[in-house]
Design a protein around this motif. Structure first.
Motif, PDB file in Angstrom:
ATOM      1  N   CYS A 101      -8.285  -5.959  -7.138  1.00 26.86           N
ATOM      2  CA  CYS A 101      -9.286  -4.886  -7.251  1.00 26.86           C
ATOM      3  C   CYS A 101     -10.668  -5.463  -7.548  1.00 26.86           C
ATOM      4  O   CYS A 101     -11.680  -4.964  -7.040  1.00 26.86           O
ATOM      5  N   GLY A 152      -7.299   2.085  -7.333  1.00 23.78           N
ATOM      6  CA  GLY A 152      -6.213   1.117  -7.204  1.00 23.78           C
ATOM      7  C   GLY A 152      -5.829   0.529  -8.554  1.00 23.78           C
ATOM      8  O   GLY A 152      -4.645   0.391  -8.875  1.00 23.78           O
ATOM      9  N   ALA A 153      -6.828   0.181  -9.356  1.00 25.44           N
ATOM     10  CA  ALA A 153      -6.568  -0.376 -10.692  1.00 25.44           C
ATOM     11  C   ALA A 153      -5.854   0.641 -11.580  1.00 25.44           C
ATOM     12  O   ALA A 153      -4.908   0.284 -12.297  1.00 25.44           O
ATOM     13  N   ALA A 160      -9.180 -10.457  -2.733  1.00 23.93           N
ATOM     14  CA  ALA A 160      -8.633  -9.099  -2.571  1.00 23.93           C
ATOM     15  C   ALA A 160      -7.358  -9.106  -1.740  1.00 23.93           C
ATOM     16  O   ALA A 160      -6.327  -8.556  -2.148  1.00 23.93           O
ATOM     17  N   ALA A 198     -11.335   0.633  -5.414  1.00 20.84           N
ATOM     18  CA  ALA A 198     -10.872  -0.430  -6.319  1.00 20.84           C
ATOM     19  C   ALA A 198     -10.515   0.153  -7.687  1.00 20.84           C
ATOM     20  O   ALA A 198      -9.496  -0.217  -8.285  1.00 20.84           O
TER      21      ALA A 198
END
Length: 151
Positions: free
Chosen positions: A62, A25-26, A87, A22
């Motif tokens: 995320c 991804g952010a 999500a 996460a």
């Protein structure tokens, strides 16, 4: 995938890796946001608010991943399911927005091939999201272990 993170010690490793994913991804989404902002300075192909909205939706996804990692499927199923819905739902909206932004930036910043691939992934994600909601709502997980003779 949540079944993997139901029992210790797997649950600790699963939660940690989902949180790392996460975070990465952010970071990736933020870099994409900055890239589009920089490209948009010279081309003006998309409104800045659209780019910011896309980033916020992505970061929300995320956050949903973090919720899935933190609240185990059997311990707190409602919170876990809401996190999964956030999500996956945010992910579908994010990739759709990124596909639209890609088309708007063609041909200067993207090739049409890249745009078509992104849109294909977006369409498949949208189509897959519907049965996910339908089947997830019909399943009630109360335990992980299965013994022969049980339904």
């Amino acid at each position: 995938f949540s079944d993997t993170g139901t029992k210790p010690p797997e649950s600790g490793i699963f939660g940690f890796m989902i949180n790392i994913s996460a975070l990465l991804g952010a970071i990736t989404m933020y870099i994409r946001y900055l890239l589009i902002e920089k490209q948009n300075e010279s081309s003006h192909f998309v409104r800045s608010s659209c780019n910011m909205f896309s980033l916020c939706i992505g970061l929300m996804g995320c956050t949903g991943m973090g919720i899935v990692a933190t609240f185990q499927e059997l311990a707190v199923p409602t919170v876990h399911d809401i996190g999964a819905l956030v999500a996956f739902g945010s992910g579908v909206v994010y990739i759709t927005f990124q596909s639209i932004i890609s088309y708007k930036s063609c041909p200067q910043w993207n090739s049409y091939f890249v745009c078509h691939v992104r849109m294909a992934i977006s369409v498949v994600s949208c189509i897959a999201f519907i049965p996910m909601i339908v089947f997830a709502s019909r399943i009630s997980m109360t335990k992980i272990d299965w013994t022969p003779g049980e339904k």
